[in-house]
Design an enzyme around this catalytic site. Structure first.
Site, short mmCIF file in Angstrom:
data_model
loop_
_atom_site.label_atom_id
_atom_site.label_comp_id
_atom_site.label_asym_id
_atom_site.label_seq_id
_atom_site.Cartn_x
_atom_site.Cartn_y
_atom_site.Cartn_z
CB SER A 167 -0.90 -0.48 0.98
OG SER A 167 -1.93 -1.29 1.15
CB THR A 168 2.79 2.87 1.78
OG1 THR A 168 3.85 2.10 3.27
CG2 THR A 168 1.39 2.94 3.02
#
Length: 183
Positions: free
Chosen positions: A11-12
């Site tokens: 996600s990051t």
């Protein structure tokens, strides 16, 4: 000729796909696509789009866990459906599920619903924790990262939003949001 395509997602940008890539290669993936983007929506997930565009009959798309494919049941089922229309299928390594047969599709649907429900529970607990911390005066929210007074002053001095955004290092949308707060 069929292809086993791995899809790894985090996600990051500070997270790594290395562990997923290794597992996907061990599972026999000849191609592994990776990306660092949230799965809340399919927007910005270029590698997933590429897989969906180029999947052929008999291809298998492999992910390490269901949530790597999508966060909502609807999104996961739409991805599976698009692949099935092309004659391809999905395989999840943990837990071991394949959409090749009808039982795999049922399990995928149930697991997707459970994952979505758990995400809702996490958000509820987080919201309750924040409210409790606010009530105790512990939680003050995220500190302001932009100097609002400077932005308002620059605007009143006749500087445009684009120039202000460049000067303070943010987007024009952030500038407009601050300028519209007082209205």
């Amino acid at each position: 000729m069929t292809t086993t395509i791995g899809y790894a997602r985090v996600s990051t940008t500070d997270q790594s796909t290395d562990g997923q890539v290794q597992r996907l290669k061990e599972a026999g993936c000849s191609v592994v696509r990776t990306e660092k983007v949230s799965a809340r929506t399919r927007e910005g997930r270029g590698e997933l789009s590429s897989i969906l565009d180029f999947a052929r009959p008999g291809d298998k798309v492999v992910v390490t866990k269901l949530d790597r494919l999508g966060r909502s049941t609807r999104d996961v089922l739409n991805i599976v459906h698009e692949l099935e229309l092309k004659g391809a299928h999905v395989q999840i390594l943990d837990p071991a599920i394949s959409t090749e047969g009808p039982m795999g599709k049922v399990m995928l649907t149930v697991l997707g619903m459970v994952a979505e429900m758990e995400l809702g529970f996490i958000r509820d607990r987080q919201r309750a924790g924040i409210e409790a911390a606010k009530a105790k005066g512990i939680y003050k929210g995220r500190p302001a990262s932009l100097d609002r007074q400077r932005i308002v002053k620059m605007r009143s001095d006749g500087v445009g939003a684009t120039e202000i955004a460049k000067a303070v290092g943010c987007s024009r949308a952030a500038i407009y949001k601050i300028l519209n707060e007082g209205k």
